[in-house]
Design an enzyme around this catalytic site. Structure first.
Site: not given
Ligand SMILES: O=C(CO)COP(=O)(O)O
Ligand SMILES: O=C[C@H](O)COP(=O)(O)O
Ligand SMILES: [Zn+2]
Ligand SMILES: [Zn+2]
Length: 321
Positions: A82, A104, A134, A221-223, A265-266
């Protein structure tokens, strides 16, 4: 059962018109929660590892944990980097056997973004790996060092359909993360706001019209930042801004129907875990056995993932298609 290739998961998701949940993994309990929920719901799943996760947990621990998950479950599991921020990091992950990586370079100008992606694509494709690029910049907290705001993407820049076509053609990326009003973290919007779903449709159509087929799009960013989780965190001693809002789940469902194949979703997982831990600490202040708070935290994350795959992404029941 070995890992399942990201491109096979994408092909089936596009055919079946469902979205894959790409859930971030940072420790054992998060991984177990994701896998148990998906196993019980018979959902294929993408596990995603960020640079920060690798720094926190160590790549070897993460690899071994995922190996354990793969050997103990029957569902298809892909592993994805990611927000890879360099060719070197992408190469490391490709060499470790990740089935896909994200490079990215969206903060760079178009030409530079293309060039960086091309380099990763060339290496990845020689090594049986696919690449997510992206185009456009998410609003708000992306790559943020500050408290709530974005360091260099405050205004964001929405993805333009025709540019998306040129970007995919020139870079050779296998999937594309789009900016349609989405943003990372728990502080996306103040009050209810919606994604630019018309733009998403236009991007999908432009790619189709350009001969790129049913091209996989990715929603970062789908949370949804569920209100009940924020309220629970605050009830048990947290201090989160109550007025915060995420992406409405109804928008994610529409994005899925338009053809968003991977949904990241994170934050929602983090909120679920934090709410359960705070509750356990508050209710049992004498307890000091980590299993007594990490256990409920794992269960809460599992319930959240179950809800997402069943009711929002609609990938439940598709593991063995
Ligand atoms: O895009 C994400 C990880 O790449 C996570 O997005 P959220 O912060 O909305 O969960
Ligand atoms: O988009 C970012 C993800 O939520 C990962 O977050 P992180 O870099 O804090 O692990
Ligand atoms: Zn980006
Ligand atoms: Zn992301």
């Amino acid at each position: 059962m070995p890992l399942t290739h990201t491109k096979d998961l994408f092909a089936k998701a596009l055919k079946g018109k469902y979205a894959l949940g790409a859930f971030n993994v940072n420790n054992m309990e998060l991984l177990q929660a994701i896998i148990e929920a998906c196993e019980e719901e018979k959902a294929p799943v993408m596990l995603q590892i960020s640079k920060g996760a690798r720094q926190y947990a160590n790549p070897v621990y993460l690899k071994k944990l995922i190996e354990a998950a793969v050997s103990l479950s029957n569902i298809p599991i892909a592993v994805h980097l990611d927000h890879g921020d360099s060719f070197e990091l992408c190469k490391e992950c490709i060499d470790e056997g990740f089935t896909s990586v994200m490079i990215d370079a969206s903060h760079d100008p178009f030409e530079k973004n293309v060039e960086t992606c091309r380099k990763v694509v060339e290496y990845a494709h020689k090594h049986n790996c696919v690449v997510e690029g992206e185009l456009g910049m998410l609003v708000g907290a992306q790559h943020d060092d500050g408290e709530e705001g974005g360091a260099y993407s405050k205004g964001g820049a929405y993805t333009h359909p025709e540019e998306a076509v040129q970007f995919v053609k020139q870079s050779g990326v296998d999937s594309l993360a789009v900016a349609i009003g989405n943003s990372h973290g728990a502080y996306k919007f103040k009050g209810e706001q919606h994604l630019d779903l018309e733009r998403l449709k236009a991007i999908k159509k432009a790619l189709m019209d350009a001969g790129l087929g049913d091209y996989p799009l990715v929603l970062h960013g789908a949370s949804s930042v569920p209100k009940d989780l924020v309220t629970e965190i605050n009830k048990y001693g947290g201090k989160m801004g109550e007025e915060t809002a995420g992406v409405p789940e109804a928008d994610i469902e529409i994005a899925r129907r338009v053809g968003c194949t991977k949904v990241n979703i994170d934050t929602d997982l983090r909120l679920a875990m934090t709410a359960a831990i705070r509750k356990a600490f508050f209710e049992n202040p004498k307890e000091f056995d980590p299993r007594k708070y990490m256990g409920p935290a794992r269960t809460k994350v599992k319930d959240l993932v179950r809800h997402k795959v069943r009711n929002v992404l609609c990938c439940a029941g598709h593991a063995f298609d």
